[in-house]
Design a protein around this motif. Structure first.
Motif, mmCIF file in Angstrom:
data_model
loop_
_atom_site.group_PDB
_atom_site.id
_atom_site.type_symbol
_atom_site.label_atom_id
_atom_site.label_comp_id
_atom_site.label_asym_id
_atom_site.label_seq_id
_atom_site.Cartn_x
_atom_site.Cartn_y
_atom_site.Cartn_z
ATOM 1 N N LEU A 41 11.089 3.744 -4.892
ATOM 2 C CA LEU A 41 11.265 2.358 -5.315
ATOM 3 C C LEU A 41 12.507 1.725 -4.681
ATOM 4 N N THR A 42 13.538 2.521 -4.455
ATOM 5 C CA THR A 42 14.716 1.992 -3.758
ATOM 6 C C THR A 42 14.343 1.535 -2.354
ATOM 7 N N VAL A 43 13.541 2.364 -1.678
ATOM 8 C CA VAL A 43 13.133 2.043 -0.304
ATOM 9 C C VAL A 43 12.178 0.853 -0.277
ATOM 10 N N THR A 44 11.108 0.904 -1.088
ATOM 11 C CA THR A 44 10.065 -0.125 -1.000
ATOM 12 C C THR A 44 10.523 -1.467 -1.551
ATOM 13 N N VAL A 45 11.147 -1.460 -2.730
ATOM 14 C CA VAL A 45 11.607 -2.721 -3.318
ATOM 15 C C VAL A 45 12.740 -3.308 -2.486
ATOM 16 N N LEU A 76 5.256 -4.832 -6.765
ATOM 17 C CA LEU A 76 5.043 -4.554 -8.187
ATOM 18 C C LEU A 76 3.585 -4.212 -8.468
ATOM 19 N N VAL A 77 2.673 -4.900 -7.796
ATOM 20 C CA VAL A 77 1.247 -4.579 -7.934
ATOM 21 C C VAL A 77 0.983 -3.166 -7.426
ATOM 22 N N GLY A 78 1.694 -2.762 -6.362
ATOM 23 C CA GLY A 78 1.548 -1.402 -5.852
ATOM 24 C C GLY A 78 1.905 -0.362 -6.896
ATOM 25 N N VAL A 79 2.932 -0.634 -7.690
ATOM 26 C CA VAL A 79 3.322 0.281 -8.776
ATOM 27 C C VAL A 79 2.233 0.313 -9.845
ATOM 28 N N GLU A 80 1.693 -0.846 -10.189
ATOM 29 C CA GLU A 80 0.625 -0.912 -11.197
ATOM 30 C C GLU A 80 -0.598 -0.127 -10.750
ATOM 31 N N THR A 103 0.830 -1.206 0.000
ATOM 32 C CA THR A 103 0.000 0.000 0.000
ATOM 33 C C THR A 103 0.861 1.251 0.000
ATOM 34 N N ALA A 104 1.950 1.225 0.770
ATOM 35 C CA ALA A 104 2.854 2.372 0.801
ATOM 36 C C ALA A 104 3.440 2.643 -0.582
ATOM 37 N N THR A 105 3.737 1.591 -1.322
ATOM 38 C CA THR A 105 4.264 1.757 -2.679
ATOM 39 C C THR A 105 3.258 2.490 -3.557
ATOM 40 N N THR A 106 1.986 2.076 -3.481
ATOM 41 C CA THR A 106 0.941 2.737 -4.273
ATOM 42 C C THR A 106 0.845 4.217 -3.940
ATOM 43 N N VAL A 107 0.811 4.531 -2.651
ATOM 44 C CA VAL A 107 0.623 5.920 -2.206
ATOM 45 C C VAL A 107 1.807 6.803 -2.601
ATOM 46 N N PHE A 108 3.027 6.358 -2.296
ATOM 47 C CA PHE A 108 4.189 7.208 -2.536
ATOM 48 C C PHE A 108 4.557 7.284 -4.014
ATOM 49 N N VAL A 109 4.375 6.214 -4.757
ATOM 50 C CA VAL A 109 4.621 6.275 -6.204
ATOM 51 C C VAL A 109 3.603 7.214 -6.851
ATOM 52 N N VAL A 158 5.607 -6.061 -16.692
ATOM 53 C CA VAL A 158 4.645 -4.966 -16.802
ATOM 54 C C VAL A 158 5.203 -3.696 -16.166
ATOM 55 N N VAL A 159 5.747 -3.823 -14.960
ATOM 56 C CA VAL A 159 6.286 -2.653 -14.267
ATOM 57 C C VAL A 159 7.458 -2.055 -15.043
ATOM 58 N N GLN A 160 8.306 -2.922 -15.615
ATOM 59 C CA GLN A 160 9.415 -2.427 -16.426
ATOM 60 C C GLN A 160 8.903 -1.625 -17.622
ATOM 61 N N SER A 161 7.800 -2.066 -18.204
ATOM 62 C CA SER A 161 7.202 -1.338 -19.327
ATOM 63 C C SER A 161 6.655 0.015 -18.886
ATOM 64 N N LEU A 162 6.069 0.069 -17.696
ATOM 65 C CA LEU A 162 5.511 1.321 -17.181
ATOM 66 C C LEU A 162 6.600 2.340 -16.865
ATOM 67 N N LEU A 163 7.757 1.834 -16.432
ATOM 68 C CA LEU A 163 8.820 2.723 -15.958
ATOM 69 C C LEU A 163 9.913 2.969 -16.999
ATOM 70 N N LYS A 164 9.717 2.471 -18.212
ATOM 71 C CA LYS A 164 10.795 2.540 -19.201
ATOM 72 C C LYS A 164 11.151 3.971 -19.606
ATOM 73 N N THR A 165 10.207 4.915 -19.454
ATOM 74 C CA THR A 165 10.494 6.303 -19.827
ATOM 75 C C THR A 165 11.030 7.121 -18.656
ATOM 76 N N VAL A 166 11.157 6.485 -17.491
ATOM 77 C CA VAL A 166 11.627 7.184 -16.298
ATOM 78 C C VAL A 166 13.100 6.877 -16.082
ATOM 79 N N ASN A 167 13.853 7.891 -15.773
ATOM 80 C CA ASN A 167 15.282 7.718 -15.523
ATOM 81 C C ASN A 167 15.496 7.232 -14.090
ATOM 82 N N LEU A 168 15.298 5.933 -13.892
ATOM 83 C CA LEU A 168 15.410 5.366 -12.552
ATOM 84 C C LEU A 168 16.858 5.070 -12.200
ATOM 85 N N HIS A 169 17.150 5.190 -10.899
ATOM 86 C CA HIS A 169 18.484 4.873 -10.399
ATOM 87 C C HIS A 169 18.370 4.618 -8.902
ATOM 88 N N LEU A 170 19.336 3.917 -8.374
ATOM 89 C CA LEU A 170 19.351 3.668 -6.936
ATOM 90 C C LEU A 170 19.568 4.980 -6.207
#
Length: 488
Positions: A83-87, A143-147, A61-67, A202-214
């Motif tokens: 995502l670094t914190v939750t994952v 991952l469901v939280g991100v979706e 739930t925290a992942t859904t809210v903060f994302v 699915v999550v990788q597809s959703l985040l592919k345009t975001v410059n993610l990093h640790l």
């Protein structure tokens, strides 16, 4: 991103109906293939895994809210931190939980003194394999939280439904070919890993345009931690009640009685699952309601949610009670057993009535009052477990079923939730007056209707029509307006 409460509720409900249908179909078929006692052992192993799964600690739930917050602010750095914190936290917790099951399986199984040596060995092996099942499921929840944060309810429900279908089909095939608890758990592990990989894609597809990093942030870690703990506490009582009762019954009455208890409650608990799905999107919608809709419109929208929840909970409960002779004969034996029907009806009444708490629960989560949910749910769940233990010890199976009654105190959540919208408690009772009275009539008439399959099926259809007419008459704009519309 525009999101309709009705649209998301529809996706949840449609997917939920399919998954619940599969679950209900599986129970009698599985019992016939492996027997009540083996089903009890399987339930025991599954319940232990579910209890250890409380290590999730509210991170989904925290992942859904903060994302969602990071997406709303278009903050890629904040999203990376979240995502670094939750994952990262979930990976650590999932690994610890999996190792705890692997190395602690023998100690856990030794608690259940009613199991013979063969059953204990089977239980140990099943729990060790269950460690992989648990690890995959916990990571899947993040991952469901991100979706959910991306409002991909349709895709999320599709994947969850495919998962349920795969597990159901595989379990039935394995049981038909002679497989038992260990083989069933092995299939659960294979399915869990496969579904985890699909959610990751699915999550990788959703985040592919975001410059993610640790990116570690102490402030973000503390914020996520505080919120997760409150959510975890609010769900702890519910989770303990949902699975802890099986641990108690298995310990006190053995796998034979646990098989009967689990078969009955596994079906009646679907009332709560299904009735909460249409109103589940209340969590992100409530804050918007408080800020943007006047009191009268808010009252009307809350009324619709409460009556929709009541329609499904009490309507489905009435149908199950009416069809209880047929259901029990399908689950246990081809001969109608009055004792099992009586137990099934008691369980149905309890689960139908306590399911009315859903709207209040989601309102309180939406306004940040997770502490209230935690207190009420944990107290009700703990009291229920005590009563189940006392009932099982003194009165056997019927005592265990009746011990579920204290969970009805969770309906205090509904009264507390509407209070924040200045809705009087007697108004809520008035909104639910007709379905409650109708449900009481259905319960009473059940004992006077002959055990005729066609007669009872027709009566169940009539009940559904009456309740649908009542709901439509009281909510004429429900099917034409997009209510609870929020912006994320």
């Amino acid at each position: 991103m525009k999101n309709s409460f009705l649209k998301n509720g529809f996706y949840n409900t449609a997917g939920g109906i399919i998954r619940i249908g599969l679950a209900i179909l599986t129970i009698p078929l599985l019992i016939r293939l492996i027997g009540v006692e083996e089903y009890g052992l399987w339930t025991l192993a599954s319940s232990v895994i579910a209890i250890v799964g409380l290590a999730e600690a509210g991170l989904a739930t925290a992942t859904t809210v903060f994302v969602s917050q990071d997406l709303g602010k278009e903050d890629s750095d904040g999203l990376s931190q979240t995502l670094t914190v939750t994952v990262g936290a979930m990976l650590i917790l999932a690994t610890i939980a999996a190792f705890a099951l692997w190395f602690g399986a023998e100690g856990i199984v030794s608690i259940f003194t009613k199991l013979d040596n063969t059953q204990q060995l089977t239980g140990v092996k099943a729990l060790q394999i269950g460690g992989l099942v648990l690890w995959s499921r916990l990571l899947q929840q993040v991952l469901v939280g991100v979706e959910q944060a991306y409002q991909r309810y349709g895709l999320m429900n599709l994947l969850n439904t495919i998962q349920s279908a795969l597990i159901t089909l595989g379990m039935l095939v394995i049981a038909y070919r002679g497989g038992r608890t260990i083989a069933l758990m092995q299939w659960q592990a294979v399915a869990a890993v496969a579904v985890l990989l699909s959610h990751a894609w699915v999550v990788q597809s959703l985040l592919k345009t975001v410059n993610l990093h640790l990116a570690w942030s102490k402030d973000k870690g503390l914020a996520v931690g505080r919120y997760s703990v409150m959510i975890w506490l609010s769900s702890l009582g519910s989770a303990l009640f949902a699975r802890g009762d099986r641990i108690i019954v298995g310990s006190l009455l053995g796998t034979q009685s646990l098989g009967v208890y689990a078969a009955i409650t596994d079906i009646t608990t679907q009332i709560n699952v299904l009735s909460s799905l249409p109103v589940q999107p209340l969590v992100p919608a409530v804050s918007h309601l408080i800020q943007n809709i006047n009191n009268e419109q808010t009252k009307q929208n809350i009324k619709q949610a409460i009556q929709l929840n009541g329609l499904v909970a009490l309507g489905l409960g009435g149908i199950l009670i009416t069809l209880s002779p047929l259901i029990c004969s399908l689950i246990f034996t081809n001969v109608i057993d009055i004792k099992y029907i009586f137990l099934f009806c008691i369980s149905t009444v309890i689960y139908s009535l306590y399911s009315l708490n859903a709207v209040g629960y989601y309102i309180l989560l939406g306004i940040g009052a997770a502490n209230i949910c935690a207190i009420v749910v944990a107290a009700s769940g703990s009291l229920s477990l005590i009563m189940i233990a006392l009932g099982a010890y003194n009165f056997g199976l019927i005592g265990a079923i009746c011990g579920n009654f204290p969970y009805l105190f969770t309906n205090l959540l509904l009264l507390m939730g509407v209070k924040h919208f200045c809705i009087p408690q007697n108004t809520v009772i008035k909104w639910l007056k007709f379905p409650l009275l109708f449900f009481c009539i259905v319960v009473c008439l059940h004992y006077f209707i002959p055990y005729s399959e066609f007669l009872r099926l027709g009566y169940a259809i009539l009940q559904s029509c009456i309740l649908l007419i009542w709901f439509t008459a009281n909510n004429k704009d429900f099917f034409t307006k997009k209510i609870f519309k929020s912006e994320v």
